[in-house]
Design a protein around this motif. Sequence first.
Motif, PDB file in Angstrom:
ATOM      1  N   ALA A  92       0.834  -1.210   0.000  1.00  0.00           N
ATOM      2  CA  ALA A  92       0.000   0.000   0.000  1.00  0.00           C
ATOM      3  C   ALA A  92       0.865   1.255   0.000  1.00  0.00           C
ATOM      4  CB  ALA A  92      -0.923  -0.013   1.214  1.00  0.00           C
ATOM      5  N   LEU A  93       1.954   1.245   0.777  1.00  0.00           N
ATOM      6  CA  LEU A  93       2.830   2.411   0.822  1.00  0.00           C
ATOM      7  C   LEU A  93       3.572   2.580  -0.503  1.00  0.00           C
ATOM      8  CD1 LEU A  93       3.927   4.747   2.466  1.00  0.00           C
ATOM      9  CD2 LEU A  93       5.697   3.223   3.370  1.00  0.00           C
ATOM     10  N   ASP A  94       3.990   1.459  -1.110  1.00  0.00           N
ATOM     11  CA  ASP A  94       4.644   1.550  -2.421  1.00  0.00           C
ATOM     12  C   ASP A  94       3.721   2.237  -3.435  1.00  0.00           C
ATOM     13  OD1 ASP A  94       6.939   0.334  -1.529  1.00  0.00           O
ATOM     14  OD2 ASP A  94       6.388  -1.665  -2.263  1.00  0.00           O
ATOM     15  N   ARG A  95       2.467   1.795  -3.421  1.00  0.00           N
ATOM     16  CA  ARG A  95       1.508   2.380  -4.363  1.00  0.00           C
ATOM     17  C   ARG A  95       1.306   3.869  -4.068  1.00  0.00           C
ATOM     18  NH1 ARG A  95      -1.745  -1.192  -3.832  1.00  0.00           N
ATOM     19  NH2 ARG A  95      -1.119  -2.346  -5.698  1.00  0.00           N
ATOM     20  N   LYS A  96       1.158   4.226  -2.807  1.00  0.00           N
ATOM     21  CA  LYS A  96       0.962   5.633  -2.431  1.00  0.00           C
ATOM     22  C   LYS A  96       2.148   6.482  -2.869  1.00  0.00           C
ATOM     23  CE  LYS A  96      -1.247   8.962  -0.278  1.00  0.00           C
ATOM     24  NZ  LYS A  96      -2.531   9.456  -0.805  1.00  0.00           N
ATOM     25  N   LEU A  97       3.354   5.968  -2.698  1.00  0.00           N
ATOM     26  CA  LEU A  97       4.547   6.708  -3.073  1.00  0.00           C
ATOM     27  C   LEU A  97       4.547   7.000  -4.570  1.00  0.00           C
ATOM     28  CD1 LEU A  97       7.385   7.878  -2.684  1.00  0.00           C
ATOM     29  CD2 LEU A  97       8.276   5.542  -2.923  1.00  0.00           C
ATOM     30  N   HIS A  98       4.327   5.992  -5.379  1.00  0.00           N
ATOM     31  CA  HIS A  98       4.445   6.196  -6.824  1.00  0.00           C
ATOM     32  C   HIS A  98       3.290   7.039  -7.368  1.00  0.00           C
ATOM     33  CE1 HIS A  98       8.055   3.840  -7.782  1.00  0.00           C
ATOM     34  NE2 HIS A  98       7.760   3.245  -6.627  1.00  0.00           N
ATOM     35  N   GLN A  99       2.124   6.923  -6.758  1.00  0.00           N
ATOM     36  CA  GLN A  99       1.036   7.832  -7.139  1.00  0.00           C
ATOM     37  C   GLN A  99       1.395   9.273  -6.788  1.00  0.00           C
ATOM     38  OE1 GLN A  99      -2.241   6.116  -4.997  1.00  0.00           O
ATOM     39  NE2 GLN A  99      -2.736   4.655  -6.625  1.00  0.00           N
ATOM     40  N   THR A 100       2.071   9.450  -5.664  1.00  0.00           N
ATOM     41  CA  THR A 100       2.483  10.802  -5.261  1.00  0.00           C
ATOM     42  C   THR A 100       3.558  11.347  -6.188  1.00  0.00           C
ATOM     43  OG1 THR A 100       1.963  10.272  -2.953  1.00  0.00           O
ATOM     44  CG2 THR A 100       3.342  12.201  -3.350  1.00  0.00           C
ATOM     45  N   ASN A 128      -0.314  24.240  -4.711  1.00  0.00           N
ATOM     46  CA  ASN A 128      -1.054  23.865  -3.501  1.00  0.00           C
ATOM     47  C   ASN A 128      -1.530  22.420  -3.570  1.00  0.00           C
ATOM     48  OD1 ASN A 128      -2.872  24.858  -5.579  1.00  0.00           O
ATOM     49  ND2 ASN A 128      -4.507  24.658  -4.081  1.00  0.00           N
ATOM     50  N   LYS A 129      -1.840  21.933  -4.760  1.00  0.00           N
ATOM     51  CA  LYS A 129      -2.244  20.533  -4.905  1.00  0.00           C
ATOM     52  C   LYS A 129      -1.052  19.604  -4.675  1.00  0.00           C
ATOM     53  CE  LYS A 129      -6.033  21.475  -8.129  1.00  0.00           C
ATOM     54  NZ  LYS A 129      -6.562  21.234  -9.500  1.00  0.00           N
ATOM     55  N   ALA A 130       0.108  20.009  -5.199  1.00  0.00           N
ATOM     56  CA  ALA A 130       1.316  19.205  -4.954  1.00  0.00           C
ATOM     57  C   ALA A 130       1.616  19.133  -3.466  1.00  0.00           C
ATOM     58  CB  ALA A 130       2.502  19.821  -5.705  1.00  0.00           C
ATOM     59  N   VAL A 131       1.474  20.270  -2.786  1.00  0.00           N
ATOM     60  CA  VAL A 131       1.719  20.300  -1.342  1.00  0.00           C
ATOM     61  C   VAL A 131       0.747  19.373  -0.616  1.00  0.00           C
ATOM     62  CG1 VAL A 131       1.403  21.791   0.671  1.00  0.00           C
ATOM     63  CG2 VAL A 131       2.833  22.551  -1.229  1.00  0.00           C
ATOM     64  N   ALA A 132      -0.527  19.379  -1.018  1.00  0.00           N
ATOM     65  CA  ALA A 132      -1.521  18.517  -0.372  1.00  0.00           C
ATOM     66  C   ALA A 132      -1.144  17.044  -0.530  1.00  0.00           C
ATOM     67  CB  ALA A 132      -2.907  18.783  -0.970  1.00  0.00           C
ATOM     68  N   LYS A 133      -0.664  16.673  -1.693  1.00  0.00           N
ATOM     69  CA  LYS A 133      -0.248  15.275  -1.912  1.00  0.00           C
ATOM     70  C   LYS A 133       0.951  14.923  -1.036  1.00  0.00           C
ATOM     71  CE  LYS A 133      -1.935  14.759  -6.681  1.00  0.00           C
ATOM     72  NZ  LYS A 133      -2.710  15.991  -6.782  1.00  0.00           N
ATOM     73  N   LEU A 134       1.857  15.863  -0.834  1.00  0.00           N
ATOM     74  CA  LEU A 134       3.018  15.595   0.011  1.00  0.00           C
ATOM     75  C   LEU A 134       2.625  15.487   1.481  1.00  0.00           C
ATOM     76  CD1 LEU A 134       5.562  17.892  -1.835  1.00  0.00           C
ATOM     77  CD2 LEU A 134       5.663  15.399  -1.655  1.00  0.00           C
ATOM     78  N   TYR A 135       1.634  16.264   1.903  1.00  0.00           N
ATOM     79  CA  TYR A 135       1.098  16.095   3.257  1.00  0.00           C
ATOM     80  C   TYR A 135       0.554  14.672   3.436  1.00  0.00           C
ATOM     81  CZ  TYR A 135       1.120  20.927   5.074  1.00  0.00           C
ATOM     82  OH  TYR A 135       1.484  22.147   5.575  1.00  0.00           O
ATOM     83  N   GLU A 136      -0.213  14.209   2.440  1.00  0.00           N
ATOM     84  CA  GLU A 136      -0.807  12.874   2.531  1.00  0.00           C
ATOM     85  C   GLU A 136       0.269  11.789   2.590  1.00  0.00           C
ATOM     86  OE1 GLU A 136      -3.472  12.282  -0.691  1.00  0.00           O
ATOM     87  OE2 GLU A 136      -4.806  13.946  -0.141  1.00  0.00           O
ATOM     88  N   LEU A 137       1.280  11.930   1.745  1.00  0.00           N
ATOM     89  CA  LEU A 137       2.349  10.930   1.755  1.00  0.00           C
ATOM     90  C   LEU A 137       3.095  10.950   3.085  1.00  0.00           C
ATOM     91  CD1 LEU A 137       4.017   8.786   0.316  1.00  0.00           C
ATOM     92  CD2 LEU A 137       5.451  10.617  -0.619  1.00  0.00           C
ATOM     93  N   TRP A 169      14.678  13.395 -10.688  1.00  0.00           N
ATOM     94  CA  TRP A 169      13.352  13.217 -10.098  1.00  0.00           C
ATOM     95  C   TRP A 169      13.090  11.724  -9.947  1.00  0.00           C
ATOM     96  CZ3 TRP A 169      10.242  16.523  -7.809  1.00  0.00           C
ATOM     97  CH2 TRP A 169       8.890  16.220  -7.627  1.00  0.00           C
ATOM     98  N   PRO A 170      12.464  11.293  -8.854  1.00  0.00           N
ATOM     99  CA  PRO A 170      12.237   9.853  -8.663  1.00  0.00           C
ATOM    100  C   PRO A 170      11.487   9.236  -9.840  1.00  0.00           C
ATOM    101  CG  PRO A 170      11.676  11.084  -6.685  1.00  0.00           C
ATOM    102  CD  PRO A 170      11.919  12.096  -7.739  1.00  0.00           C
ATOM    103  N   ALA A 171      11.907   8.032 -10.228  1.00  0.00           N
ATOM    104  CA  ALA A 171      11.235   7.315 -11.312  1.00  0.00           C
ATOM    105  C   ALA A 171       9.904   6.748 -10.822  1.00  0.00           C
ATOM    106  CB  ALA A 171      12.126   6.194 -11.830  1.00  0.00           C
ATOM    107  N   VAL A 172       8.964   6.644 -11.757  1.00  0.00           N
ATOM    108  CA  VAL A 172       7.635   6.128 -11.427  1.00  0.00           C
ATOM    109  C   VAL A 172       7.489   4.713 -11.971  1.00  0.00           C
ATOM    110  CG1 VAL A 172       5.158   6.417 -11.820  1.00  0.00           C
ATOM    111  CG2 VAL A 172       6.592   8.418 -11.425  1.00  0.00           C
ATOM    112  N   ASP A 173       7.002   3.807 -11.141  1.00  0.00           N
ATOM    113  CA  ASP A 173       6.628   2.471 -11.578  1.00  0.00           C
ATOM    114  C   ASP A 173       5.170   2.549 -12.035  1.00  0.00           C
ATOM    115  OD1 ASP A 173       5.849  -0.155 -11.898  1.00  0.00           O
ATOM    116  OD2 ASP A 173       6.972  -0.889 -10.154  1.00  0.00           O
ATOM    117  N   ALA A 174       4.962   2.517 -13.358  1.00  0.00           N
ATOM    118  CA  ALA A 174       3.618   2.716 -13.901  1.00  0.00           C
ATOM    119  C   ALA A 174       2.637   1.683 -13.387  1.00  0.00           C
ATOM    120  CB  ALA A 174       3.673   2.684 -15.427  1.00  0.00           C
ATOM    121  N   ALA A 175       3.144   0.473 -13.111  1.00  0.00           N
ATOM    122  CA  ALA A 175       2.243  -0.584 -12.635  1.00  0.00           C
ATOM    123  C   ALA A 175       1.624  -0.218 -11.298  1.00  0.00           C
ATOM    124  CB  ALA A 175       3.007  -1.898 -12.531  1.00  0.00           C
ATOM    125  N   LEU A 176       2.355   0.562 -10.498  1.00  0.00           N
ATOM    126  CA  LEU A 176       1.848   0.922  -9.172  1.00  0.00           C
ATOM    127  C   LEU A 176       0.885   2.107  -9.204  1.00  0.00           C
ATOM    128  CD1 LEU A 176       5.078   0.454  -7.018  1.00  0.00           C
ATOM    129  CD2 LEU A 176       3.094  -1.054  -7.186  1.00  0.00           C
TER     130      LEU A 176
END
Length: 845
Positions: A692-700, A714-723, A773-780
Amino acid sequence: MASRFNALKADAHWQQVWDERRTFAADDHSAKPKSYVLEMFPYPSGKIHMGHVRNYTMGDVLARYRRMTGHEVLHPMGWDAFGMPAENAAMEKGVHPGGWTRANIATMKAQLKRLGFALDWTRELATCEPDYYGHEQAIFLEFYKAGLVYRKESAVNWDPVDMTVLANEQVIDGRGWRSGALVEKRKLNQWFLKITQFADELLDGLSTLEHWPDKVRLMQENWIGKSQGLTFRFRLSDGGEVEVFTTRPDTIFGASFVAVAADHPIAQALAGDPAVAAFIARCKQGGTTAAEIETQEKLGFDTGLTAAHPFSGHPLPVYIANFVLMDYGTGAVFGVPAHDQRDFDFATKYSLPIRRVVAEGDKADPAFDEAEAYTGPGTLVNSHFLDGMDVADAKREVIRRAEADGWGRGSTVWRLRDWGVSRQRYWGTPIPIVHCAACGEVPVPREQLPVVLPEDVTFDVPGNPLDRHPTWKHVACPSCGGEALRDTDTLDTFADSSWYFIRFASQPQDRPFDRAVAESWLPVGQYIGGVEHAILHLLYARFFTRALRHVGMIDVAEPFTGLFTQGMVTHETYRLALPDYDGPRGALWVSPDDIVVGENGQRLARMADGATVPVTVGRVEKMSKSKKNTIDPEPIVDQYGADAVRWFMLSDSPPERDLEWSENGIEGAWRFVQRLWRLVDGERGSEGRDAALDRKLHQTIAGVAADIEALSFNKAVAKLYELTSAVEKAAPSASRDDAVEAMIRLVAPMVPHLAEEAWSLRGHAGLVADAPWPAVDAALLVEDEVTIAIQVNGKLRDTLVLAKGLPREAIEAAALASDKVVRLLEGRAPKKVIVVPDRLVNLVA
């Protein structure tokens, strides 16, 4: 126990490292894709304010992000350093404008550096330095050679006390903004740039600017003001004629008067009459802005002449009017009071007929008894052969008849006027022209540029110091060698900001810029600044770029492909509650720094002697020095560090909207910075994965990247708060450690000092500013679980988290096994089960 993040120590250390390594110096020869990010450069007025901080933080986040995504980034800084405030300081404080300006630059540069902006300081420029304005003079001469510069007599706002031309914006209620003197309209020889030559291009080009705000494009379109209409002549009762232009030929049967400008030839021919001369003099005391003309009292002088209506022959009185300007159209109009508010006001004042000719609904009565003019659509009435037509058809019919009968022609006019660039001031770019009695206007030879401002000037006498300098203006004519005079006007400071973005891209010593290098960076991919610059600065910059292309200096049409206009930073206003006070009104405003809260929560002003006085809390308004509701960033940075200030500027409001400054907001940002530090300085290195955390990270990672690209900070900041919350709650694992590592890079554009400190703490070589910038795992990015709503008889009774894509049977079985459903059904089988896969189950009991 994690340590506490020492913001001030980290700020100073990493800013020094970035400087020493020239981390943010752009490489013209890099093979990376280029990205040019630019915020509108500041006027060096003394100190930066929170509006600057917000503006530059936004650009900085984008610039740092672009570096992390593999771009060679140009993100420069300089100073829009000429202008009247420096001359005002010279007059009021007895200092030289140059010294005042350069001292302010030093202060503001130090303040910007303290905020850790990723700026290429190697390209710093100031428009007041000869190595900048000398090249501007070279550009002016190229325009002159190409016929884009000319000189003519033109009406100006003249302050008779300060003895200078005033911009329209410096005329307040008909008076000079500084002297308070009644402003006069005068005719002076002025230099103009032919912006109208590019009117069609400037208008058509707006359609290509897909990444500009619609409101800005509309404002420019209206300013350029392309109008289709009819130009025609009225026959006058004295045998002469007067030419007018109208965009509303459909209303011609509603005409009740003709009006000419005070400096129209008809008015000037009558000026031998003392009464006419007195009225013309009164007209010259009015303002010249469209806004002032619309709001000032409409005044007229009946000339005694009449104009024959082109269809009916009916005589219309001819007035000299203060709301008609010679520089607009033909300097003469015909008035249709029922359908133009300005004409309505004039006709009401002078008891002229007001006749309805465009019907709204069934209002066809010729008598117009409304409280204001009707300017909307409708059907033509009381207009003979036009009756029953709509407005568009009536326009075409009047133009057709006028052309067929030879008394008028369909034509296009523009609201846009050529740009008058002459200013009778010292602190600006000297115009590189010499005036010779024998040779006329002579351009200064290229090898004699720059024409440098003299340092030994005084401001103890009103007027332009260049005019009265004993030696500077006296020069040998470059053509014949005889005695000649330099032009003592300086250029409008908008010229300085009309090409600075090109000089940032390329700075050779021997010419304004290298074409190939400049073109490798231009156009500016993302330009950020206040909407107050939506018209003049942006329009002039677009014109300059086209003019430079016209003379072959560069092959770029639009200077800025992306434009973002940020909201303002606002704060409450405070005024002393002193009803009997009769001193200067400005003295009543109180700075937030001087506000204390009393025992009952009342706001009080702390006076110099330590006493407190009640204040009235006013509206939340844009921070301004006049109302003293500004917040100095420096003590805030001293207390909380640069990263907390940056985070607050990004987090509290959509960037296009105003941001209200609050102590709670900055304290909340500081607390979040400490939360981040506790995460990076906490436990790490455990085994195991947390899906679940892996998925949350890559979505973020994907979401924050998209938000930064869209400037939705402000939307980017909100996502970082959630992560952050997700990581804090997660058990130690390799996934948690990976998430913390990735977060350091995710927050690096926003809180770069903390990110560098954390990157170093965790043993990484190099700078996080240089990290990818961190790479994204599209599957996640694809959710493998969904939340299913469980309804009983249409009412929500439970929710279940199930694997995505389960067959209907499995979803139904899970719903029937729900404890809540089992209790509700009490052992009964449902009559019907409706399953919507991945969404809901509805059990009909």
